[in-house]
Design a protein around this motif. Structure first.
Motif, mmCIF file in Angstrom:
data_model
loop_
_atom_site.group_PDB
_atom_site.id
_atom_site.type_symbol
_atom_site.label_atom_id
_atom_site.label_comp_id
_atom_site.label_asym_id
_atom_site.label_seq_id
_atom_site.Cartn_x
_atom_site.Cartn_y
_atom_site.Cartn_z
ATOM 1 N N ASP A 158 0.830 -1.199 0.000
ATOM 2 C CA ASP A 158 0.000 0.000 0.000
ATOM 3 C C ASP A 158 0.870 1.256 0.000
ATOM 4 O O ASP A 158 1.656 1.488 0.922
ATOM 5 C CB ASP A 158 -0.919 -0.008 1.232
ATOM 6 C CG ASP A 158 -1.789 1.223 1.307
ATOM 7 O OD1 ASP A 158 -2.567 1.454 0.367
ATOM 8 O OD2 ASP A 158 -1.675 1.958 2.312
ATOM 9 N N ARG A 160 0.090 4.405 0.393
ATOM 10 C CA ARG A 160 -0.198 5.344 1.484
ATOM 11 C C ARG A 160 0.490 4.921 2.778
ATOM 12 O O ARG A 160 1.048 5.749 3.503
ATOM 13 C CB ARG A 160 -1.712 5.450 1.680
ATOM 14 C CG ARG A 160 -2.107 6.581 2.585
ATOM 15 C CD ARG A 160 -3.599 6.793 2.554
ATOM 16 N NE ARG A 160 -4.039 6.752 3.943
ATOM 17 C CZ ARG A 160 -5.213 6.401 4.351
ATOM 18 N NH1 ARG A 160 -6.124 6.003 3.485
ATOM 19 N NH2 ARG A 160 -5.522 6.414 5.617
ATOM 20 N N LYS A 163 4.197 5.574 2.436
ATOM 21 C CA LYS A 163 4.467 7.008 2.531
ATOM 22 C C LYS A 163 4.440 7.465 3.990
ATOM 23 O O LYS A 163 5.311 8.214 4.440
ATOM 24 C CB LYS A 163 3.445 7.791 1.706
ATOM 25 C CG LYS A 163 3.691 9.277 1.694
ATOM 26 C CD LYS A 163 2.652 9.993 0.836
ATOM 27 C CE LYS A 163 2.889 11.492 0.929
ATOM 28 N NZ LYS A 163 1.862 12.243 0.242
#
Length: 178
Positions: A158, A160, A163
């Motif tokens: 993933d 996100r 990050k």
């Protein structure tokens, strides 16, 4: 100067998703001397302590004291941090020198459930408060459904989540010089 990053994984299983997450955190932290702390400690026992601090406990306390920063990966067992992690905290609290004091610490978690270890992080933060480390408030990194969250190379799928982990670890790196 190459910083020393200590990783503590509250799951003992070699293939645990928290161990994968800890190694992803190291990668996101960047160049460092990484130390994987050993939490295979005897259960805390005042009689053992009276006979002399177990060497593996003193080693862990020394690693905490020498680290420039620490990342803790905590699983969630029965809506709390793991017994392994709590036992390590209890043992280290009995060593001399306050090794956690003012140490920059980031917490991450991976869990099978949909909250990704949110309760374990809350309970771990509560347990760390008496030691007075510099706990990073966020971004919070909770990896839900962790069994499906990593690819074959052990990296987060993933974007996100990756990050958020990168941002947290860059903040941890910056906290070293603060």
């Amino acid at each position: 100067m190459t910083p020393t990053l200590l990783g503590l994984c509250g799951a003992l299983r070699a293939a645990s998703t928290n161990r994968l997450l800890m190694h992803e955190a190291v990668r996101a932290f960047g160049e460092c001397s990484f130390v994987d702390g050993n939490l295979r400690l005897p259960l805390y026992d005042g009689d053992l302590e009276a006979a002399g601090m177990p060497p593996e406990v003193q080693t862990l306390a020394d690693q905490i004291a020498k680290a420039d920063a620490i990342v803790i990966a905590t699983p969630e067992y029965n809506k709390n941090l793991s017994g392994v992690l709590k036992n390590a905290l209890d043992w280290v609290s009995r060593t001399k020198g306050a090794p956690w004091r003012d140490k920059p610490v980031a917490i991450v978690s991976a869990a099978a459930g949909r909250a990704g270890g949110e309760r374990s992080q809350f309970s771990l933060r509560h347990c760390l408060i008496p030691f007075r480390p510099r706990l990073l408030p966020g971004p919070e990194v909770f990896i839900a459904n962790s069994g499906a969250a990593f690819d074959e190379q052990g990296q987060l799928k993933d974007e996100r989540s990756a990050k958020g982990l990168t941002e947290l670890m860059q903040l941890l790196r910056a906290e070293i010089t603060r």
